[in-house]
Design an enzyme around this catalytic site. Structure first.
Site, PDB file in Angstrom:
ATOM      1  N   HIS A  33       5.628  16.282  31.646  1.00  0.00           N
ATOM      2  CA  HIS A  33       5.967  14.979  31.060  1.00  0.00           C
ATOM      3  C   HIS A  33       5.152  14.746  29.797  1.00  0.00           C
ATOM      4  O   HIS A  33       4.134  15.419  29.577  1.00  0.00           O
ATOM      5  CB  HIS A  33       5.659  13.857  32.066  1.00  0.00           C
TER       6      HIS A  33
ATOM      7  N   PHE B 165       0.294  13.185  21.250  1.00  0.00           N
ATOM      8  CA  PHE B 165       1.364  13.359  22.249  1.00  0.00           C
ATOM      9  C   PHE B 165       1.452  14.822  22.667  1.00  0.00           C
ATOM     10  O   PHE B 165       1.349  15.724  21.821  1.00  0.00           O
ATOM     11  CB  PHE B 165       2.691  12.883  21.672  1.00  0.00           C
ATOM     12  N   HIS B 166       1.645  15.032  23.934  1.00  0.00           N
ATOM     13  CA  HIS B 166       1.666  16.425  24.418  1.00  0.00           C
ATOM     14  C   HIS B 166       2.336  16.525  25.786  1.00  0.00           C
ATOM     15  O   HIS B 166       2.488  15.525  26.498  1.00  0.00           O
ATOM     16  CB  HIS B 166       0.233  16.957  24.522  1.00  0.00           C
TER      17      HIS B 166
END
Ligand code: AMP
Length: 277
Positions: free
Chosen positions: A130, A217-218
């Site tokens: 996610h 973000f990752h």
């Protein structure tokens, strides 16, 4: 805690003791065994309550009011050595907002190769891939509905987007007791930031901690106990990036992640918000 309620056990042992009460007139039982002063007082109290016509409470009901003063003992063994970021609290649920990633075998192969680069460090694959849009916060159970309503309303104003995989990065959590290897992602334009602003404003309503001011973000792909950043060699970092580049070169559409929904997990409940536009 049970003020106004009479508490006593309905176990078989106690029932037999009570039936004894009826025909014991001195402070010895039928076998002539002397009772202590406190036993005497307990028996007297029971008799008084029975004669007052107060009904007993079954154990099943009493268990609902079990002593909550005992602190919860976390057992890291039960979750692969991971240590909770915050203490478990009765009535509070670990809550997290994220973009789910619908991966396929190509991504699984990439993950396997990335984890191999990090050997002998003991990185394990992540269970659910996610992109996080929040930290894991502790939410009171009765707030779940309000928070998810608020997220639903905000989600209606957010647009779908594509994220692009851009590199491999290592992170530690705030407590520095876990290290993550992740594929860094970006959106063009910076739609992911809009998502964060929306989620942050919902969390703020409930006094919950917002996401990082400088979010990176990752998609985490593996994790390891402890802060092992100093143990990852420069050569291993180069290999990680080379593996990602090779996979993205071979499978160029692997690079793009379509984003059309946001999810909120609160304890074992999961809420999905579809992005329509
Ligand atoms: P996640 O897989 O989203 O849980 O992220 C793994 C870890 O990255 C989390 O424990 C975060 O605390 C950590 N992290 C550290 N710095 C950042 C940052 N700038 N943005 C996002 N996550 C971060």
């Amino acid at each position: 805690m049970l003020s106004g309620l009479v508490s006593y056990s309905d176990s078989d042992d106690d029932k037999s003791e009570e039936s004894n009460d009826c025909h014991i007139s001195n402070n010895s039982d039928e076998r002539g065994v002397k009772r202590s002063h406190s036993q005497e007082v307990n028996l007297e109290t029971k008799k008084v309550k029975q004669s007052a016509g107060i009904l007993p409470i079954p154990d099943t009901i009493k268990s609902l009011f079990a002593d909550k003063s005992q602190p919860y003992q976390d057992d890291p063994e039960k979750h692969g050595g991971r240590i909770r970021s915050f203490a478990h609290e009765e009535g509070s649920w670990a809550t997290h907002v994220h973009i789910p990633y619908a991966y396929d075998s190509r991504f699984e192969n990439l993950v396997q190769e990335l984890l191999l680069c990090l050997r002998p460090l003991d990185f394990k694959p992540i269970d659910n891939f996610h992109i996080s849009l929040s930290r894991t916060v502790s939410l009171r159970h009765h707030w779940i509905k309000s928070l998810t309503d608020s997220l639903q309303a905000k989600a209606r104003m957010l647009h779908k987007c594509y994220c692009e995989m851009v590199g491999v990065k290592l992170y530690t959590n705030d407590e520095k007791n876990r290290t993550f290897v992740a594929v860094e992602v970006q959106s063009h334009p910076d739609v992911l930031r809009d998502y964060i602003l929306a989620v942050d404003s919902c969390l703020e309503e409930f006094g919950l901690q917002k996401y990082y001011k400088d979010p990176s973000f990752h998609l985490s792909v593996g994790w390891c106990v402890g802060d092992v950043l100093p143990d990852v060699l420069e050569e291993q970092r180069r290999q990680l990036q080379a593996v990602l580049d090779r996979h993205l070169h071979t499978d160029s559409d692997l690079k793009l992640i379509p984003v059309d929904q946001i999810q909120c997990k609160a304890g074992n409940k999961s809420f999905t918000f579809t992005l329509d536009t």
